[in-house]
Scaffold this active site. Structure first.
Site, PDB file in Angstrom:
ATOM      1  N   GLU A  33      -8.233 -11.181  20.783  1.00  0.00           N
ATOM      2  CA  GLU A  33      -9.417 -10.957  21.615  1.00  0.00           C
ATOM      3  C   GLU A  33      -9.047 -10.725  23.079  1.00  0.00           C
ATOM      4  O   GLU A  33      -9.663  -9.903  23.762  1.00  0.00           O
ATOM      5  CB  GLU A  33     -10.389 -12.124  21.492  1.00  0.00           C
ATOM      6  CG  GLU A  33     -11.037 -12.255  20.113  1.00  0.00           C
ATOM      7  CD  GLU A  33     -11.819 -11.018  19.700  1.00  0.00           C
ATOM      8  OE1 GLU A  33     -12.188 -10.218  20.580  1.00  0.00           O
ATOM      9  OE2 GLU A  33     -12.058 -10.847  18.489  1.00  0.00           O
ATOM     10  N   GLN A  38     -11.450  -4.690  27.016  1.00  0.00           N
ATOM     11  CA  GLN A  38     -11.407  -3.389  27.698  1.00  0.00           C
ATOM     12  C   GLN A  38     -10.250  -2.525  27.208  1.00  0.00           C
ATOM     13  O   GLN A  38      -9.677  -1.740  27.971  1.00  0.00           O
ATOM     14  CB  GLN A  38     -11.306  -3.590  29.216  1.00  0.00           C
ATOM     15  CG  GLN A  38     -12.567  -4.148  29.821  1.00  0.00           C
ATOM     16  CD  GLN A  38     -13.702  -3.162  29.783  1.00  0.00           C
ATOM     17  OE1 GLN A  38     -13.735  -2.213  30.540  1.00  0.00           O
ATOM     18  NE2 GLN A  38     -14.654  -3.372  28.880  1.00  0.00           N
ATOM     19  N   LEU A  76       0.070  -2.605  29.297  1.00  0.00           N
ATOM     20  CA  LEU A  76      -1.256  -2.820  28.703  1.00  0.00           C
ATOM     21  C   LEU A  76      -2.351  -2.883  29.764  1.00  0.00           C
ATOM     22  O   LEU A  76      -3.524  -2.658  29.458  1.00  0.00           O
ATOM     23  CB  LEU A  76      -1.258  -4.100  27.865  1.00  0.00           C
ATOM     24  CG  LEU A  76      -2.430  -4.274  26.907  1.00  0.00           C
ATOM     25  CD1 LEU A  76      -2.564  -3.082  25.959  1.00  0.00           C
ATOM     26  CD2 LEU A  76      -2.295  -5.556  26.101  1.00  0.00           C
ATOM     27  N   TYR A 116     -18.080 -13.157  25.929  1.00  0.00           N
ATOM     28  CA  TYR A 116     -17.741 -12.349  24.763  1.00  0.00           C
ATOM     29  C   TYR A 116     -16.655 -13.020  23.923  1.00  0.00           C
ATOM     30  O   TYR A 116     -16.801 -13.200  22.708  1.00  0.00           O
ATOM     31  CB  TYR A 116     -17.284 -10.933  25.160  1.00  0.00           C
ATOM     32  CG  TYR A 116     -16.544 -10.331  23.996  1.00  0.00           C
ATOM     33  CD1 TYR A 116     -17.240  -9.841  22.901  1.00  0.00           C
ATOM     34  CD2 TYR A 116     -15.148 -10.410  23.912  1.00  0.00           C
ATOM     35  CE1 TYR A 116     -16.576  -9.397  21.779  1.00  0.00           C
ATOM     36  CE2 TYR A 116     -14.480  -9.967  22.802  1.00  0.00           C
ATOM     37  CZ  TYR A 116     -15.194  -9.460  21.734  1.00  0.00           C
ATOM     38  OH  TYR A 116     -14.546  -9.066  20.614  1.00  0.00           O
ATOM     39  N   ASP A 134     -20.509  -6.944  23.611  1.00  0.00           N
ATOM     40  CA  ASP A 134     -19.493  -6.142  24.279  1.00  0.00           C
ATOM     41  C   ASP A 134     -20.027  -4.735  24.473  1.00  0.00           C
ATOM     42  O   ASP A 134     -21.217  -4.478  24.273  1.00  0.00           O
ATOM     43  CB  ASP A 134     -18.191  -6.131  23.452  1.00  0.00           C
ATOM     44  CG  ASP A 134     -18.338  -5.282  22.213  1.00  0.00           C
ATOM     45  OD1 ASP A 134     -19.480  -5.107  21.728  1.00  0.00           O
ATOM     46  OD2 ASP A 134     -17.313  -4.760  21.732  1.00  0.00           O
ATOM     47  N   CYS A 188     -21.542   4.667  15.770  1.00  0.00           N
ATOM     48  CA  CYS A 188     -22.431   4.859  16.920  1.00  0.00           C
ATOM     49  C   CYS A 188     -21.571   4.982  18.176  1.00  0.00           C
ATOM     50  O   CYS A 188     -21.631   4.175  19.089  1.00  0.00           O
ATOM     51  CB  CYS A 188     -23.399   3.681  17.029  1.00  0.00           C
ATOM     52  SG  CYS A 188     -24.783   3.946  18.166  1.00  0.00           S
TER      53      CYS A 188
END
Length: 349
Positions: A33, A38, A76, A116, A134, A188
DNA sequence: AAGGCGGGGAG
DNA sequence: CTCCCAGCCTT
């Protein structure tokens, strides 16, 4: 059919098979997580494998040197995640007796764990009925329910959290949360969503009012500052060079770099003058500008214009501001990716 | 509430 | 080029 049943049905037929979905280990789930904040799954995947290989347990991560953690995180981005990851591993190991917090409220106390991430871990590892919100959830719910609030405000986030809390499956909260995120990532999507084959096509407010490409509404625009960087790559006869760690509250904190001249205005620098002022005890044989065109590197809030210079010397003198390291040892340090790539481009020449 | 913080991929 | 990605922290 209920929203959560329709969503989970879609998920069982379309879900991505990801390594962190094969475990209930809260350490591995937490790690995944943090990495995925992002960050696209494809980009984070190799980092997840590398961290789990190098640090199989939270204790292993806690015992690691911060420099090594930063080097593993190299490339990263959002490096505060790595610093907080290491900090929290030490917290869990040394203050929480090695036991992971097992509920949303306590997870939220961990550094680097926000609403989140706490919801994700609490639901996936412990089955707590708490919804994730999110970027995917904003998009999916704004479209299906025609929510036109600006998603960059705190009030709107609460609105979406309430909506998701209302919709979440009480029997399968973990599956629901992962389903709605996969649905946003696969079906979506931000651009060109697959509406013709969407199970919610009958109910989707955005689709039925032809507003799919207008939702979600996000008003905040980030403005980008220009910044000009000149890195001085010293090299002596023993193939040694100067590096230093970035320690200030700025971009790339805790990563390493070459000696830097840094400014926000575009004014040409006089390298010779810099050397005589800031490296006055260091005799220099030659100065070579390695690139004439700027190397451009884009960050979320800054556009960097970079020049690299090679400063050739007989032997590097000790300097309190810099470490002297052998060129072939540079891979032991975490660098900003733009510097790392430039080092590689030199090495392959 | 607003701003800072990375790097990369998609369209 | 613009947008956005399994966001969080600081001010």
């Amino acid at each position: 059919m209920l929203f959560h049943n329709k969503l989970i049905t879609w998920y069982l037929q379309n879900k991505r098979h990801l390594p962190w979905r094969e475990t209930k280990n809260p350490y591995a789930i937490w790690l995944s997580e943090i990495i995925l904040q992002q960050t696209r799954v494809a980009q984070g995947l190799p980092y997840f494998e590398a961290f789990l290989t190098n640090y199989p347990t939270v204790q292993d991560l806690a015992n690691a040197h911060e420099d090594e953690v930063m080097r593993l995180w190299q490339g990263l981005g959002y490096y505060s995640r790595a610093r907080n990851l290491h900090f929290t591993a030490k917290t869990i190991t040394h203050e929480l007796n090695g036991v992971f917090p097992n509920n949303y409220k306590d997870l939220l106390k961990l550094k680097g764990v926000g609403e989140y991430t706490a919801a994700a871990i609490a639901s996936i590892a412990y089955g707590e009925i708490v919804p994730v919100v999110d970027g995917n959830v904003f998009r999916v719910l704004s479209r299906i329910y025609g929510i036109t609030s600006d998603i960059s405000t705190a009030t709107t986030k609460k609105e979406f959290q309430a909506k998701a809390q209302e919709l979440i499956s009480h029997e399968q909260p973990a599956t629901f949360n992962q389903a709605i995120m996969d649905f946003g990532a696969i079906q979506c999507t931000p651009k060109s969503p697959q509406c013709p084959q969407c199970p919610f096509i009958q109910d989707c407010v955005a689709y039925n009012t032809n507003q799919v490409d207008k939702l979600p509404v996000k008003l905040a625009k980030t403005k980008v500052k220009k910044r000009y960087l000149d890195f001085l790559i010293f090299v002596d006869n023993d193939q040694n060079t100067y590096i230093q760690q970035r320690t200030k509250k700025d971009i790339w904190q805790k990563l390493y770099q070459f000696p830097l001249i840094d400014r926000f205005e575009q004014n040409d620098i006089n390298v010779q003058q810099i050397l005589t002022e800031d490296f006055k005890n260091q005799p220099v044989k030659d100065i070579v500008q390695l690139n004439t065109d700027y190397v451009i590197h884009i960050l979320s809030h800054q556009k960097l214009h970079i020049h690299f210079w090679m400063i050739k010397c007989e032997k590097l003198a000790r300097n309190e501001n810099y470490e002297i390291v052998s060129w072939n040892q540079l891979n032991k340090f975490g660098f900003p990716i733009v510097i790392h790539n430039f080092i590689n481009s030199i090495n392959t020449k």
